[in-house]
Design an enzyme around this catalytic site. Structure first.
Site, mmCIF file in Angstrom:
data_model
loop_
_atom_site.group_PDB
_atom_site.id
_atom_site.type_symbol
_atom_site.label_atom_id
_atom_site.label_comp_id
_atom_site.label_asym_id
_atom_site.label_seq_id
_atom_site.Cartn_x
_atom_site.Cartn_y
_atom_site.Cartn_z
ATOM 1 N N ALA A 1 39.494 40.138 32.421
ATOM 2 C CA ALA A 1 40.885 40.384 31.975
ATOM 3 C C ALA A 1 41.808 40.402 33.184
ATOM 4 O O ALA A 1 41.367 40.128 34.308
ATOM 5 C CB ALA A 1 40.962 41.708 31.236
ATOM 6 N N ASN A 2 43.070 40.689 32.972
ATOM 7 C CA ASN A 2 44.005 40.875 34.087
ATOM 8 C C ASN A 2 44.929 42.051 33.784
ATOM 9 O O ASN A 2 44.814 42.677 32.736
ATOM 10 C CB ASN A 2 44.790 39.576 34.366
ATOM 11 C CG ASN A 2 45.614 39.163 33.164
ATOM 12 O OD1 ASN A 2 46.498 39.887 32.724
ATOM 13 N ND2 ASN A 2 45.315 37.983 32.611
ATOM 14 N N ARG A 3 45.838 42.349 34.698
ATOM 15 C CA ARG A 3 46.618 43.584 34.599
ATOM 16 C C ARG A 3 47.895 43.459 33.770
ATOM 17 O O ARG A 3 48.724 44.360 33.772
ATOM 18 C CB ARG A 3 47.013 44.058 36.005
ATOM 19 C CG ARG A 3 45.863 44.457 36.857
ATOM 20 C CD ARG A 3 46.382 44.993 38.189
ATOM 21 N NE ARG A 3 45.323 45.066 39.165
ATOM 22 C CZ ARG A 3 44.437 46.032 39.233
ATOM 23 N NH1 ARG A 3 44.477 47.012 38.358
ATOM 24 N NH2 ARG A 3 43.497 46.017 40.155
#
Ligand code: C5P
Length: 478
Positions: free
Chosen positions: A277-279
């Site tokens: 995932a990412n932020r």
């Protein structure tokens, strides 16, 4: 003509009458004459008691303004220690030109008295569903509809639970079930109650029902030694929000425009329990969808996993992976404008396991990555059904403008909103954004259009205004 003996009234009414007469500088007898004259001139009384008709129910709120044209606010005071602040709220609302009418729950009356609320509001405070005085013309229906806004402060966990489930066993809840007016809720409770799964479910339901929420704020609680999120928003904050909600709606500059927005990260599975995932928080995409809907657009929002409520009046579709997002984007076409604000994962795991990968003594599991479809490029290059305006986002940590320009050319979008997400910027997950707008028609030496640091809501409103301008220009030239 009948005569009335004031002495025969009960003590509570006599006390309220004396107070009212003292405030207006009249004798009690003269005050009674004024009240009777006002009552005879009230259409509901003059016409006889009757409930509101369906056409009255659907009238815009401005038809319910107080006789002097002031917006009418019904303030429901719930039973919590923060009820004392609601007395100040009455004053703050009046400072903003509102006519305030109070309703108190039975529990609220343990904290503040109806007499204080009546004295501050200059109007009888309603407390009882079965009070013949307030029910003479189906009072709970009248109080529910004859307002421009209903504010509930403090909104206790119990009151919110009743609202979420449609209970109507006292005056406050009956008003809330019978209303077709905007409602603003200012929750106040112990942090444990606010964080309880049941309250979270109720808050989510109320947001889905279109109820606006303000607070609760973080800080110290009335209970000694306790702190956390649960304090009622300050009266000034609540009054300011109420005033915003009472303002006439903004011009519908995007009415008739179909718009698609992507938002949030994507989750790319490694196995059934792990993912890449990412932020991205999704806040910017959600703000754009909300601003476009507010401007009258017909909006579909396709979001990866985020912890945000569906924006009001937006068709919101939740997805997990990039491929799911592309699939939903394609289903949402045709649209006039597409804004790709999602932080789509560039890669996914080619060999994602159907079972949880076991940790063994041997080597690390090999994760083979393959490229995800580029949604922005796919839609920008569609031979048919391409949206008239395609807007991409470029989150960069270096060479912002040069990278954004080459992204625009490579992906084939019309505009790129470039934002600096370098570690010190606080953009990822934060509430503010610094953006530059780059368009396909800019000459190569054109200085980038730099917007000042703004909240994500303001970036969204500015972008929506620019889109409306572009659509207007285009339709004028075609
Ligand atoms: O990640 P990147 O910087 O390439 O993202 C630029 C733009 O492309 C963003 O608008 C993003 O939503 C979009 N994008 C996409 N599909 C991808 C990668 C990026 O739609 N697979």
């Amino acid at each position: 003509m009948a005569s009335l003996t004031v002495r025969k009234l009960d003590d509570e009414i006599k006390a309220a009458l004396k107070l009212r007469a003292a405030k207006s500088g009249r004798s009690v007898e003269d005050e009674v004459r004024v009240i009777l004259r006002e009552a005879a001139e009230t259409p509901a009384l003059a016409a006889g008691a009757r409930p509101a008709s369906p056409s009255e129910m659907s009238r815009p709120a401005s038809h319910h303004r107080a006789p002097n044209g002031r917006p009418r606010v019904t303030l429901i005071i719930g039973g919590g220690i923060a009820a004392y602040k609601s007395l100040d709220l009455i004053r703050r609302l009046k400072d903003r030109g509102c006519h305030v009418r109070c309703v108190m729950t039975r529990a609220a009356q343990h904290f503040v008295t109806p007499l204080s609320a009546s004295a501050l509001a200059d109007e009888h405070c309603y407390t009882d569903l079965f009070d013949s005085r307030s029910e003479f013309d189906a009072g709970h229906i009248r109080l529910a509809r004859d307002s421009d806004l209903i504010v509930i402060a403090p909104a206790t966990a119990d009151l919110m639970a009743k609202m979420a489930h449609g209970h109507a066993d006292d005056l406050a809840t009956a008003i809330l079930l019978a209303t077709n007016r905007p409602v603003l809720l200012a929750p106040a409770m112990n942090p444990m109650m606010w964080n309880h799964a049941a309250t979270k479910r109720n808050v989510a339901q109320l947001a889905r029902d279109g109820i606006a929420l303000i607070g609760p704020n973080a800080g110290e609680m009335a209970e000694a030694g306790e702190a956390g999120t649960g304090r009622m928003a300050e009266p000034l904050e609540i009054a300011t929000r109420a005033a915003t909600m009472l303002r006439p709606p903004r011009p519908q500059i995007l009415s008739g425009t179909r718009m698609l927005v992507t938002a949030g990260p994507t989750h790319e599975p490694i196995d059934p329990v792990r993912y890449i995932a990412n932020r991205s928080s999704g806040k910017q995409g959600f703000a754009i969808a909300a601003a476009a809907a507010n401007a009258g657009a017909d909006v579909t929002l396709i979001s990866g996993p985020v912890d945000l409520d569906n924006p009001i009046n937006v068709r919101t579709i939740r997805v997990e992976s990039a491929r799911d997002m592309l699939n939903e984007v394609q289903k949402a076409l045709p649209v006039d404008v597409a804004i790709f604000a999602a932080a789509v994962a560039d890669w996914r795991v080619a060999n994602a396991g159907a079972q949880k990968i076991k940790k063994t003594q041997a080597d690390m599991p090999p994760l083979q990555l393959v490229e995800n479809p580029d949604i922005l490029a796919t839609i920008s290059k569609l031979p048919r059904n391409r949206p008239t305006l395609v807007v991409g986002f470029a989150a960069e940590t270096e060479n912002l403008i040069a990278n954004a320009r080459s992204k625009l050319a490579r992906k084939g979008s019309d505009w790129i909103v470039a934002n600096d997400v370098s570690p010190g910027s606080g953009v990822m997950g934060g509430d503010r954004n610094t953006v530059h707008l780059i368009t396909r028609d800019d000459p190569p030496d054109h200085a980038p259009d730099v917007w000042p640091v703004m909240t994500k809501d303001d970036v969204a409103a500015t972008l929506v205004a620019r889109i409306a301008q572009a659509i207007k220009k285009q339709s004028a030239s075609s």
